[in-house]
Design an enzyme around this catalytic site. Structure first.
Site, PDB file in Angstrom:
ATOM      1  N   CYS A   1      82.153 -15.882  91.989  1.00  0.00           N
ATOM      2  CA  CYS A   1      81.101 -14.979  91.280  1.00  0.00           C
ATOM      3  C   CYS A   1      80.548 -14.014  92.235  1.00  0.00           C
ATOM      4  O   CYS A   1      80.625 -14.226  93.407  1.00  0.00           O
ATOM      5  CB  CYS A   1      80.217 -15.841  90.623  1.00  0.00           C
ATOM      6  SG  CYS A   1      79.061 -16.497  91.558  1.00  0.00           S
ATOM      7  N   LYS A   2      80.002 -13.205  91.500  1.00  0.00           N
ATOM      8  CA  LYS A   2      79.281 -12.115  92.533  1.00  0.00           C
ATOM      9  C   LYS A   2      77.780 -12.140  92.339  1.00  0.00           C
ATOM     10  O   LYS A   2      77.414 -12.288  91.055  1.00  0.00           O
ATOM     11  CB  LYS A   2      79.851 -10.571  91.934  1.00  0.00           C
ATOM     12  CG  LYS A   2      79.092  -9.421  93.083  1.00  0.00           C
ATOM     13  CD  LYS A   2      79.535  -8.209  92.694  1.00  0.00           C
ATOM     14  CE  LYS A   2      79.068  -7.052  93.537  1.00  0.00           C
ATOM     15  NZ  LYS A   2      79.654  -5.862  93.131  1.00  0.00           N
TER      16      LYS A   2
END
Length: 192
Positions: free
Chosen positions: A65-66
């Site tokens: 995920c960012k």
């Protein structure tokens, strides 16, 4: 099931990567002279280790995920993460409250109703960061997680090796360490 998803996302937001000079177990291991302003900006969650049973069950379906770290007026850090869940991009936000020790934060888990201690164990700010989180889940269940963050979606093999060695030094087993694949969607590729 949904509560577990929310929990791992929140905990994933706490992660970062690196290799500490000493063990985080001693509670005194923090990035020397931690500079929160250099820690700001985008990170990718690329590695995790945990002793939680839900993590061991879900680790094979998790993906990168960012997370964007931004300052708050009160000195806390706001973490906003974008990730793939049920074939859709989702965003979650959380706030890390500073403690008297630079590089150590507290996070209140709404799911468990407990406080987690989050330490930035090591970072070079430009490439990687390692975070170590501990607290409780439910009645008297010890929770620990190590997180490796990267400024890019790919890591040098040496950083992976060092992160795995750090995790093992914290008592995590080989099967509790995972390096997250990039999702096959655009969730983490969208502009800020």
């Amino acid at each position: 099931m949904a509560a577990q998803g929310v929990l791992w996302v929140g905990l994933l937001l706490l992660g970062v990567s690196g290799v500490p000079q000493t063990q985080a177990k001693d509670q005194d291991t923090l990035q020397p002279y931690f500079q929160p302003d250099k820690f700001l900006g985008p990170w990718y969650s690329v590695g995790l280790a945990s002793n939680a049973s839900w993590f061991l069950e879900k680790k094979n379906v998790m993906s990168m995920c960012k997370t964007t770290v931004a300052p708050s007026a009160d000195g806390s850090l706001n973490l906003t993460s974008t990730f793939l869940r049920k074939n859709q991009c989702e965003t979650r936000a959380m706030q890390l409250q500073p403690t008297e020790r630079p590089g150590r934060y507290n996070y209140h888990s709404p799911h468990w109703g407990s406080i987690h201690s989050v330490s930035v164990v090591e970072t070079n700010y430009d490439e990687y960061a390692v975070l170590y989180t501990q607290g409780t889940q439910g009645p008297h269940q010890d929770f620990r997680m190590a997180s490796l963050y990267s400024r890019t979606k790919t890591l040098k093999d040496k950083l992976k090796e060092d992160f795995a060695a750090f995790c093992k030094s914290q008592g995590f087993t080989e099967d509790s360490i995972v390096f997250l694949p990039e999702p096959a969607d655009k969730c983490i590729n969208e502009p800020e």
